[in-house]
Design a protein around this motif. Structure first.
Motif, mmCIF file in Angstrom:
data_model
loop_
_atom_site.group_PDB
_atom_site.id
_atom_site.type_symbol
_atom_site.label_atom_id
_atom_site.label_comp_id
_atom_site.label_asym_id
_atom_site.label_seq_id
_atom_site.Cartn_x
_atom_site.Cartn_y
_atom_site.Cartn_z
ATOM 1 N N PHE A 46 82.558 25.999 13.518
ATOM 2 C CA PHE A 46 81.471 25.142 13.994
ATOM 3 C C PHE A 46 80.180 25.946 14.005
ATOM 4 O O PHE A 46 80.164 27.094 14.462
ATOM 5 C CB PHE A 46 81.798 24.639 15.407
ATOM 6 C CG PHE A 46 80.790 23.706 15.991
ATOM 7 C CD1 PHE A 46 80.490 22.497 15.373
ATOM 8 C CD2 PHE A 46 80.149 24.025 17.174
ATOM 9 C CE1 PHE A 46 79.565 21.627 15.933
ATOM 10 C CE2 PHE A 46 79.230 23.164 17.749
ATOM 11 C CZ PHE A 46 78.937 21.965 17.126
ATOM 12 N N ASP A 47 79.105 25.358 13.501
ATOM 13 C CA ASP A 47 77.831 26.079 13.454
ATOM 14 C C ASP A 47 76.785 25.496 14.408
ATOM 15 O O ASP A 47 75.605 25.784 14.297
ATOM 16 C CB ASP A 47 77.284 26.137 12.023
ATOM 17 C CG ASP A 47 76.820 24.791 11.474
ATOM 18 O OD1 ASP A 47 76.782 23.783 12.231
ATOM 19 O OD2 ASP A 47 76.497 24.723 10.279
ATOM 20 N N GLY A 48 77.225 24.681 15.345
ATOM 21 C CA GLY A 48 76.305 24.049 16.280
ATOM 22 C C GLY A 48 75.963 22.630 15.876
ATOM 23 O O GLY A 48 75.519 21.835 16.690
ATOM 24 N N GLU A 49 76.202 22.293 14.615
ATOM 25 C CA GLU A 49 75.947 20.945 14.109
ATOM 26 C C GLU A 49 77.095 20.445 13.236
ATOM 27 O O GLU A 49 77.485 19.291 13.319
ATOM 28 C CB GLU A 49 74.654 20.925 13.291
ATOM 29 C CG GLU A 49 74.334 19.558 12.728
ATOM 30 C CD GLU A 49 73.079 19.560 11.861
ATOM 31 O OE1 GLU A 49 72.862 18.544 11.189
ATOM 32 O OE2 GLU A 49 72.337 20.551 11.843
ATOM 33 N N CYS A 50 77.625 21.316 12.400
ATOM 34 C CA CYS A 50 78.653 20.924 11.433
ATOM 35 C C CYS A 50 79.998 21.584 11.748
ATOM 36 O O CYS A 50 80.045 22.706 12.257
ATOM 37 C CB CYS A 50 78.241 21.317 10.018
ATOM 38 S SG CYS A 50 76.783 20.443 9.437
ATOM 39 N N GLU A 106 74.203 28.478 6.764
ATOM 40 C CA GLU A 106 74.491 28.548 5.334
ATOM 41 C C GLU A 106 75.977 28.709 5.050
ATOM 42 O O GLU A 106 76.451 28.340 3.982
ATOM 43 C CB GLU A 106 73.703 29.685 4.676
ATOM 44 C CG GLU A 106 72.220 29.395 4.596
ATOM 45 C CD GLU A 106 71.453 30.491 3.881
ATOM 46 O OE1 GLU A 106 72.081 31.307 3.187
ATOM 47 O OE2 GLU A 106 70.225 30.512 4.024
ATOM 48 N N VAL A 107 76.735 29.246 5.999
ATOM 49 C CA VAL A 107 78.169 29.437 5.793
ATOM 50 C C VAL A 107 78.839 28.105 5.475
ATOM 51 O O VAL A 107 79.528 27.969 4.467
ATOM 52 C CB VAL A 107 78.826 30.103 7.027
ATOM 53 C CG1 VAL A 107 80.337 30.102 6.906
ATOM 54 C CG2 VAL A 107 78.304 31.515 7.204
ATOM 55 N N LEU A 108 78.623 27.100 6.316
ATOM 56 C CA LEU A 108 79.259 25.812 6.085
ATOM 57 C C LEU A 108 78.586 25.026 4.979
ATOM 58 O O LEU A 108 79.250 24.284 4.254
ATOM 59 C CB LEU A 108 79.315 25.001 7.378
ATOM 60 C CG LEU A 108 80.190 25.596 8.476
ATOM 61 C CD1 LEU A 108 80.298 24.655 9.664
ATOM 62 C CD2 LEU A 108 81.566 25.976 7.963
#
Length: 133
Positions: A46-50, A106-108
């Motif tokens: 999880f990236d805070g949004e996705c 950018e990871v996701l």
């Protein structure tokens, strides 16, 4: 299908508008309990949004979980990326549900640009770099 064969599923989605990010901890806690009883392993990033989640296990519990995930109102833009029905080994056999938070969006987004197999390979390569306890 042999009992030794596994089904796996990889998807991405976004946190639904208006849903508090604190729900993610509840999701992970519930997933670990359910997955343990259903013999499912995997990882949630999880990236805070996705979100990006990969699950693997016996066919029936995986199918039920896919249906449940698709209906979960806490996320939107549920996008299946890979679904294989005849895997012979687990990729994430140590975790009922590893959870990793990434600061770099950018990871996701990089994962989203790849077809299923390469996306899964990239996710597996990233795991040692993530805090996936």
């Amino acid at each position: 299908m042999s009992n030794n064969l596994l089904e796996c599923f990889l998807y991405q989605s976004k946190l639904a508008p208006g849903v508090d990010v604190t729900c993610v901890a509840q999701i992970v806690k519930a997933a670990r309990i359910f997955n343990n009883s259903a013999q499912i392993t995997g990882v949630l990033v999880f990236d805070g949004e996705c979100f990006c989640q990969y699950i693997e296990g016996p066919s029936h519990p995986i199918q039920a979980l896919i249906t449940s995930l698709g209906r979960d109102p806490r996320h939107v833009q549920f996008t299946p990326m890979l679904h294989r029905e005849r895997e012979t080994r687990r990729r994430f056999d140590r975790w009922t549900m590893a959870y990793a938070v990434v600061d770099d969006v950018e990871v996701l987004s990089d994962l989203a640009t790849l077809p299923g197999g390469p996306a899964l390979d990239l996710l597996q390569e990233l795991i040692p770099q993530l805090d996936a306890g």
